[in-house]
Every structure is written in structure tokens, then in C-alpha cells.
Design a protein around this motif. Structure first.
Motif, PDB file in Angstrom:
ATOM      1  N   UNK A 100       0.880  -1.169   0.000  1.00  0.00           N
ATOM      2  CA  UNK A 100       0.000   0.000   0.000  1.00  0.00           C
ATOM      3  C   UNK A 100       0.919   1.221   0.000  1.00  0.00           C
ATOM      4  N   UNK A 101       0.979   1.876  -1.148  1.00  0.00           N
ATOM      5  CA  UNK A 101       1.930   2.971  -1.348  1.00  0.00           C
ATOM      6  C   UNK A 101       1.199   4.311  -1.287  1.00  0.00           C
ATOM      7  N   UNK A 102       1.701   5.227  -0.456  1.00  0.00           N
ATOM      8  CA  UNK A 102       1.159   6.588  -0.452  1.00  0.00           C
ATOM      9  C   UNK A 102       2.310   7.595  -0.513  1.00  0.00           C
ATOM     10  N   UNK A 103       2.058   8.705  -1.180  1.00  0.00           N
ATOM     11  CA  UNK A 103       3.062   9.767  -1.248  1.00  0.00           C
ATOM     12  C   UNK A 103       3.013  10.585   0.039  1.00  0.00           C
ATOM     13  N   UNK A 104       4.133  11.195   0.393  1.00  0.00           N
ATOM     14  CA  UNK A 104       4.163  12.009   1.626  1.00  0.00           C
ATOM     15  C   UNK A 104       3.536  13.385   1.405  1.00  0.00           C
ATOM     16  N   UNK A 148      -6.064  -8.590  -9.353  1.00  0.00           N
ATOM     17  CA  UNK A 148      -5.600  -7.545 -10.282  1.00  0.00           C
ATOM     18  C   UNK A 148      -4.130  -7.237 -10.004  1.00  0.00           C
ATOM     19  N   UNK A 149      -3.522  -6.451 -10.882  1.00  0.00           N
ATOM     20  CA  UNK A 149      -2.139  -6.016 -10.645  1.00  0.00           C
ATOM     21  C   UNK A 149      -2.102  -4.974  -9.535  1.00  0.00           C
ATOM     22  N   UNK A 150      -3.179  -4.176  -9.452  1.00  0.00           N
ATOM     23  CA  UNK A 150      -3.212  -3.092  -8.468  1.00  0.00           C
ATOM     24  C   UNK A 150      -4.648  -2.637  -8.242  1.00  0.00           C
ATOM     25  N   UNK A 151      -4.870  -2.026  -7.083  1.00  0.00           N
ATOM     26  CA  UNK A 151      -6.145  -1.360  -6.771  1.00  0.00           C
ATOM     27  C   UNK A 151      -5.802   0.091  -6.457  1.00  0.00           C
ATOM     28  N   UNK A 194      -2.649   0.127  -3.972  1.00  0.00           N
ATOM     29  CA  UNK A 194      -2.154  -1.174  -3.493  1.00  0.00           C
ATOM     30  C   UNK A 194      -1.558  -1.889  -4.700  1.00  0.00           C
ATOM     31  N   UNK A 195      -0.245  -2.057  -4.676  1.00  0.00           N
ATOM     32  CA  UNK A 195       0.480  -2.768  -5.742  1.00  0.00           C
ATOM     33  C   UNK A 195       0.628  -4.226  -5.310  1.00  0.00           C
TER      34      UNK A 195
END
Length: 201
Positions: free
Chosen positions: A99-103, A124-127, A143-144
Motif C-alpha cells: 500500500x503505497x502513499x506519497x508524503x 488484479x495487478x493493483x487497486x 495497493x500494488x
């Protein structure tokens, strides 16, 4: 052969992307204090309830004043911006979703993360969310899944390091945000003033 029922859904790690140079802002976005602490740590705390482990993606030189209560993850794919941070995370723990988020999302809230995780499709590949600003998928709150790693590598192989292009050209679940403000990137002093106004309301 493993039956479908026994397929396990990959656990989720969190990643806060904090390695940018913040050129447009004029000072480091990850160090901005919106909620009583540096934004990189606030974002990590926001992710923590939803993730096995949370890491802050940063450059080597950012480790000098790094809070030892948090885990840093320095890029193994260098000078590629967010793309390098995402790839480095996926490479570091191949069996995990990230789960990637930018700062630079000071308005990101718990509810938006909850909805993303509840709606997640691990097939899937991502959400991800659709950006309310341009209608395209928003790679920096996504989410990758583990299966996105070879896809990102393929794009890297053809010289394309745009994570958004990967989402557009892959099997991606794209959600409409309930709270569009939560996805607002703050890249400039003007953006910061706008976000400050929203936070006060």
C-alpha cells in the motif's frame, strides 16, 4: 496442484514515498508538519493499522536525522522517483502487496485507506483511485500486488518509469474516491495554502 480455495491473499506492507527533492515546494515536503509531526511519520502512522509493516522510502542522505522508531527503505532502483521507490519495495519482499502513499497527501484520511483496502482485488495487478483532478489512476495511493513487480520491470526495460502508465496499461481496479480532497497532492506553496484552508474547515 493447489486448489483455488487454498490460494492465500498476499499480506499488505505500507510504503510512504518520501524521497523526492521537493523542488517546486522549495523545502522538503516529507518534513512539513501538518498534524503535529513530520508528514513522513504522520503518513506512516496512518498506514500502520492496515499493514503488517510500514516503511518510509527515502534517499540515503535522509537517514541522518531519521527517527529510529520508524523503518526506512532506501531505493535499490536509483534516480527514478516514485517508480524506483515502488520497485525497491516490491523487490525487498516479493510475497507482499504494498500500500503505497506519497508524503505530499496531507489531507489523506483513514476512511479513504479503509475503502481502498476493503475494495482491493488481489487478482488484479493493483487497486487504486481515480484522480479527481485529471480522471487518471493515482499511482501514489495504490495497493500494488506482488504480480505488479514484473509489469513494472517490463516498463523499466522499455525505458518508461511512469507508475501511472503501468496502471493505465495493466489489469487495474480503479475506484472513485468518496472524499476527492483526500487525494490532493501538495507540490507548491499555493497547494499548501489551499490544503491549510481545507484542514481548518
Amino acid at each position: 496442484m493447489i486448489s483455488e480455495e487454498h490460494k492465500t491473499i498476499p499480506a499488505i506492507n505500507g510504503l510512504v514515498l518520501a524521497g523526492g527533492k521537493s523542488v517546486r515546494m522549495g523545502h522538503a515536503k516529507d518534513l512539513l508538519n501538518w498534524h503535529g509531526k513530520e508528514q513522513r511519520y504522520f503518513a506512516a502512522d496512518l498506514l500502520a493499522p492496515f499493514c503488517d509493516e510500514v516503511f518510509i522510502s527515502c534517499r540515503q542522505d535522509q537517514l541522518e536525522n531519521f527517527n529510529s522508531g520508524y523503518q526506512a527503505l532506501t531505493d535499490t532502483f536509483l534516480n527514478m522517483g516514485p517508480f524506483g521507490g515502488i520497485l525497491s519495495a516490491l523487490r525487498s519482499q516479493r510475497d507482499k502487496a504494498w500500500l503505497v502513499v506519497a508524503c505530499d497527501l496531507p489531507l489523506l484520511d483513514r476512511k479513504s485507506l479503509e475503502f481502498l483496502i476493503q475494495s482491493r482485488d488481489p487478482e488484479k495487478a493493483a487497486t487504486t483511485y481515480e484522480s479527481p483532478f485529471d480522471g487518471l489512476p493515482e499511482p501514489l495511493i495504490t495497493i500494488w500486488e506482488p504480480k505488479s513487480y514484473p509489469l513494472l520491470l517490463n516498463f523499466l526495460g522499455i525505458g518508461n518509469t511512469c507508475p501511472r502508465k503501468v496502471l493505465i496499461n495493466s489489469d487495474t481496479l480503479i475506484l472513485k474516491p468518496d472524499n476527492p480532497d483526500a487525494l490532493m497532492n501538495v507540490n507548491t506553496p499555493e497547494d499548501a495554502a489551499k490544503a491549510q484552508k481545507i484542514l481548518k474547515n
